[in-house]
Design an enzyme around this catalytic site. Structure first.
Site, PDB file in Angstrom:
ATOM      1  N   ASP A 496      32.048  38.075  34.542  1.00  0.00           N
ATOM      2  CA  ASP A 496      30.948  39.042  34.506  1.00  0.00           C
ATOM      3  C   ASP A 496      30.234  39.122  33.167  1.00  0.00           C
ATOM      4  O   ASP A 496      29.118  39.613  33.085  1.00  0.00           O
ATOM      5  CB  ASP A 496      31.514  40.458  34.725  1.00  0.00           C
ATOM      6  CG  ASP A 496      31.888  40.707  36.152  1.00  0.00           C
ATOM      7  OD1 ASP A 496      31.195  40.202  37.035  1.00  0.00           O
ATOM      8  OD2 ASP A 496      32.880  41.435  36.369  1.00  0.00           O
TER       9      ASP A 496
HETATM   10  C1  NOJ Z   1      36.531  42.226  36.681  1.00  0.00           C
HETATM   11  C2  NOJ Z   1      35.645  42.156  37.867  1.00  0.00           C
HETATM   12  O1  NOJ Z   1      36.041  43.129  38.813  1.00  0.00           O
HETATM   13  C3  NOJ Z   1      35.705  40.775  38.488  1.00  0.00           C
HETATM   14  O2  NOJ Z   1      34.798  40.698  39.546  1.00  0.00           O
HETATM   15  C4  NOJ Z   1      35.395  39.715  37.472  1.00  0.00           C
HETATM   16  O3  NOJ Z   1      35.512  38.460  38.079  1.00  0.00           O
HETATM   17  C5  NOJ Z   1      36.306  39.834  36.282  1.00  0.00           C
HETATM   18  N1  NOJ Z   1      36.219  41.158  35.751  1.00  0.00           N
HETATM   19  C6  NOJ Z   1      35.978  38.818  35.188  1.00  0.00           C
HETATM   20  O4  NOJ Z   1      34.816  39.144  34.544  1.00  0.00           O
END
Ligand code: NOJ
Length: 808
Positions: A496
């Site tokens: 993200d």
């Molecule tokens: C937490 C998020 O909920 C998830 O969707 C994401 O892939 C990871 N962070 C890594 O950024």
């Protein structure tokens, strides 16, 4: 300190034996329909349907651990002058307890404590499908003398719109209202609601006991204009509470139970109920029911039965006790919790925003529940497919109450870019295919589901079959690539926090696309769709060529190419020179050729592995950098900025299994296994019975500290890595593959698996100390033909078989 508890295999509980855990440790009760979590000192955060829009208790995670949070229980003993006040659940009184046990069970927590010669047992759970939290409380005099005991359970309410509770101290207190409903024989139901909801939803707190008095106003309860404290509420020094019915303010509910004089060894029990219904009338039958001990016992047995049935679908016995703990009970349970709660609500996820269910997250969470709850998995998959756009990409989140989708963070930060992520839509291919492999429900592919209509979410205008949804997802990625022929990143991919300008390309999306293509090729082969096999194979070949041409860095794979054509995750970079997903995913997609696959994973091992897990990348950004996204907001070694981001670790385990490296796969499994953290628990700090999202890495001074436990994709993927790849039992369309990849030292292990209604009892022997390779399978005494190895046939539902597998 060493340890704060132990695993009790017989009861399938983790038993916390010291309340002074480094941070609060929690357990989940109920589901998103009604439920939340209860912490190890009895505080509870409960909601119904949505933690932002409909919350019951005021539980503020950021307050210190000793503070009252949501709920608690006081006991008091009459003394010559006043009362001796006790907190049998430790908080908020914090007296030293003579005995303390919090049994973290499957859907319940059971406290057994002793203080001042009084034993308290408190069982907390939500009956299956019901909207109330039940606390069955038994108080026993374990001293030699008779003691006169009062019990006072207390709840503090949140405004149902929990974000308003925290952002508005005018409107909220003016709307909070309590109401007392007096019943026969002194029983009382205390209602509470924000004024606006009076005719539509009411909270209630009540007891099976005829309470003598109550209080609903926090100021009155704490006393001295709230200079009284939760540790010592002044109202509890009066013989009775004020019976004040709050018409504003901070609403609580305290119920005074005179348990009477208990002789040595004598007990008294009562049940409290905290729930929410549309009206008191609707609540009444439920209240009547659960005031009866037999009904509580029955509901508790039903909960146990649910978990028996859930867990019995897959049970393992391996030489690793901590793997057994996790796969048989705690990891399996956590998969169900993440499936239910997505990233909504935990000790770290505050559930205050409009987050809802995450498309990417839930699509992966589903994979962890399929062996035990394929039907529920399908429901969730449907919810997600309905927020796919007719162009093929998917909205990032959906609120299950309203069905309204949102763009997640891409909305906030996109600055004119398109509001979606490059990867979301592709994950659902894995979910659907695994669902079919598990269930054999091929007809699902023909079910029609809507695409999302942002103008009017309730009235969709476009539909497609499930199969068409999947095809559209692949088509979207195929048709949206950048200058190098790799898929566009858009706001972000799985990571993200790497948010690059529009035009940047993502290797992770390329590999996920590759995995998706492999899945559809296998499905089409099973369905004999020759044209599609050809097309998808061509697409796979073409992306494989592109990835190999554009992304090999010499010793490892790069991770992104930015809009200017510069690589990220390359030896040319100063920071984040190598990414973990960069190395595992080309193996998962199949794009990595023999030597490159091995080299990438070797580089990962030497540059990213630590004793506490594999880092997401290395080295970290040290300070804000414009144009790279949220990653640089963290200090080096934290979260996505080169922390040990655990979700990525099981993918490395799987990649190693694919290459036959059983030693590494298991080493990686064990180094993040929470059940193995007892030795370093004061460093690790969080629950040893649930996976976390992240651990601080070696660039950080607190290397080894875990955070954000429970709601993480680590749960689903660790479960899959252990069961499908290390133990090697993988459902396929036409059979059950058994292809373990284990440490050479393992002599044997066994799995019981219920698949498509038949029971497989599989015993694997490893007489030649190999990592991988099935030499022989004997099914019910008959050798399986060599050409069929290592596939077990689909058996008639209801049958049981014995399988002997010999490696070597
Ligand atoms: C937490 C998020 O909920 C998830 O969707 C994401 O892939 C990871 N962070 C890594 O950024």
């Amino acid at each position: 300190m060493g340890s704060y508890g132990y695993f009790d295999d017989k009861t399938r509980e983790y038993v916390i034996t010291n309340p002074l855990t480094p941070v609060k440790w929690i357990n989940y009760i109920g589901t998103l329909k009604f439920g939340g979590f209860v912490d190890h000192t009895g505080g509870a955060l409960l909601c119904k349907g949505d933690p932002a829009e409909n919350r019951l208790t005021k539980y503020i995670q950021q307050m210190p651990s000793g503070e009252f949070k949501g709920t608690s229980l006081y006991l008091r003993v009459a003394k010559e002058k006043g009362f001796q006040l006790l907190s049998p659940l430790f908080v908020p009184g914090l007296e030293t307890l003579d005995r303390y046990e919090c049994r973290v069970g499957l859907g319940y927590s059971r406290f057994i404590t002793e203080v001042a010669g009084i034993r308290t047992e408190c069982l907390v759970f939500v009956p299956q499908g019901k909207a109330c939290e039940v606390r069955q409380i038994t108080v026993t005099n374990v001293s030699q003398q008779s003691v006169n005991i009062d019990a006072i359970p207390v709840v503090e309410y949140s405004h149902m719109r929990s974000y308003m509770q925290l952002t508005n101290a005018d409107w909220v207190p003016q709307t909070m209202v309590s109401h007392m409903h007096e019943e026969k024989q002194g029983k009382k139901i205390i209602l509470q609601y924000p004024f606006m909801y009076r005719d539509t939803k009411v909270n209630y707190f009540t007891s099976s006991w005829a309470v003598s008095s109550f209080e609903t106003d926090r100021k009155n309860f704490l006393g001295n204009n709230e200079y009284g404290t939760w540790a010592n509420p002044l109202a509890l020094q009066q013989s009775e509470l004020g019976n004040y019915v709050a018409k504003r303010g901070d609403n609580i509910c305290a119920l005074l139970h005179h348990l009477g004089t208990l002789k040595s060894g004598e007990s008294q029990s009562f049940v409290t109920l905290l729930g929410q219904e549309a009206s008191l009338e609707i609540a009444l039958p439920l209240i009547e029911k659960f005031r009866k001990t037999q009904e509580v016992d029955k509901a508790f047995a039903e909960l146990g039965q649910f978990w028996d049935e859930y867990l019995e679908k897959q049970q393992v016995k391996t030489p690793s006790e901590s793997l057994n703990h996790m796969v048989n009970v705690h990891n399996a349970r956590q998969c169900y919790i993440t499936k239910n709660w997505s990233r909504y609500l935990s000790y770290y996820q505050l559930g205050l925003g409009a987050r809802g269910i995450g498309f990417r997250d839930s699509a992966q969470d589903v994979l962890g529940v399929l062996p035990s709850a394929a039907g529920e998995g399908k429901e969730l998959i449907n919810q997600l497919l309905r927020i796919q756009s007719p162009e093929g990409w998917a909205w990032h989140q959906v609120n299950p109450l309203t069905g309204i989708a949102s763009s997640g963070e891409s909305e906030e930060y996109s600055k004119g870019q398109m509001h979606f992520y490059g990867d979301d839509h592709l994950w659902i291919i894995l979910s659907v295919c695994e669902y079919i492999k598990e269930s054999g429900d091929f007809a699902y592919l023909d079910e029609k589901l809507s695409y999302y209509n942002p103008q009017s979410p309730q009235t969709p205008t476009q539909y497609g079959t499930v199969f068409e949804h999947l095809q559209l997802a692949l088509k979207f990625t195929r048709e949206h690539s950048g200058k190098n022929g790799l898929p566009l990143l858009y706001y972000a991919d799985w990571n993200d926090t790497v948010n690059l300008p529009l035009g940047s390309e993502s290797l992770h999306v390329a590999n996920l696309y590759g995995w998706g293509l492999k899945e559809l090729i296998a499905l089409c082969k099973h369905l004999d769709k020759k044209e599609l096999i050809k097309q998808y194979q061509t697409d796979w070949d073409s992306m494989s060529a592109t990835v190999n041409a554009a992304a090999w860095d010499g010793e490892w794979w790069i991770r992104y190419i930015d809009e200017k054509g510069q690589p990220l995750g390359s030896h040319k970079n100063d920071v984040c020179r190598i990414y973990c997903n960069g190395q595992s995913w080309p193996v998962l997609s199949g794009f990595a050729s023999g030597e490159r696959a091995v080299k990438g994973l070797e580089s990962l091992h030497s540059l990213l592995n630590t004793q506490y897990g594999i880092k997401i990348a290395s080295p970290g950004y040290n300070g804000m950098v414009e144009g790279v996204g949220g990653i640089a907001t963290y200090p080096p070694g934290a979260k996505e900025n080169c922390g040990i981001f655990l979700h990525t670790n099981p993918w490395v385990m799987i990649a190693n299994c694919m290459l036959g490296n059983g030693e590494r796969a298991f080493e990686y499994y064990q180094q993040i296994n929470p059940a193995d953290k007892n030795e370093i628990i004061d460093l690790y700090e969080i629950e040893p019975y649930a996976y976390a999202q992240n651990i601080l890495a070696d660039e950080h001074p607190q290397f080894g500290l875990g955070r954000n436990s429970w709601l993480s994709g680590t749960a689903s993927w660790s479960y899959q890595a252990a069961t499908k790849w290390i133990l090697g039992l993988r459902p396929e369309y036409g059979g059950l593959r058994i292809d373990p990849c284990i440490p050479k030292a393992w002599k044997e292990f066994s799995i019981k698996r219920v698949w498509r209604g038949a029971e497989y009892h599989i015993h694997v022997r490893n007489p030649h100390n190999v990592n991988k390779g099935v030499r022989e399978i004997i099914l019910n005494g008959n050798k399986i033909e060599h050409s069929q190895l290592p596939l077990l046939p689909v058996l008639k539902a209801g049958t049981t078989c014995q399988v002997e597998v010999i490696l070597g």
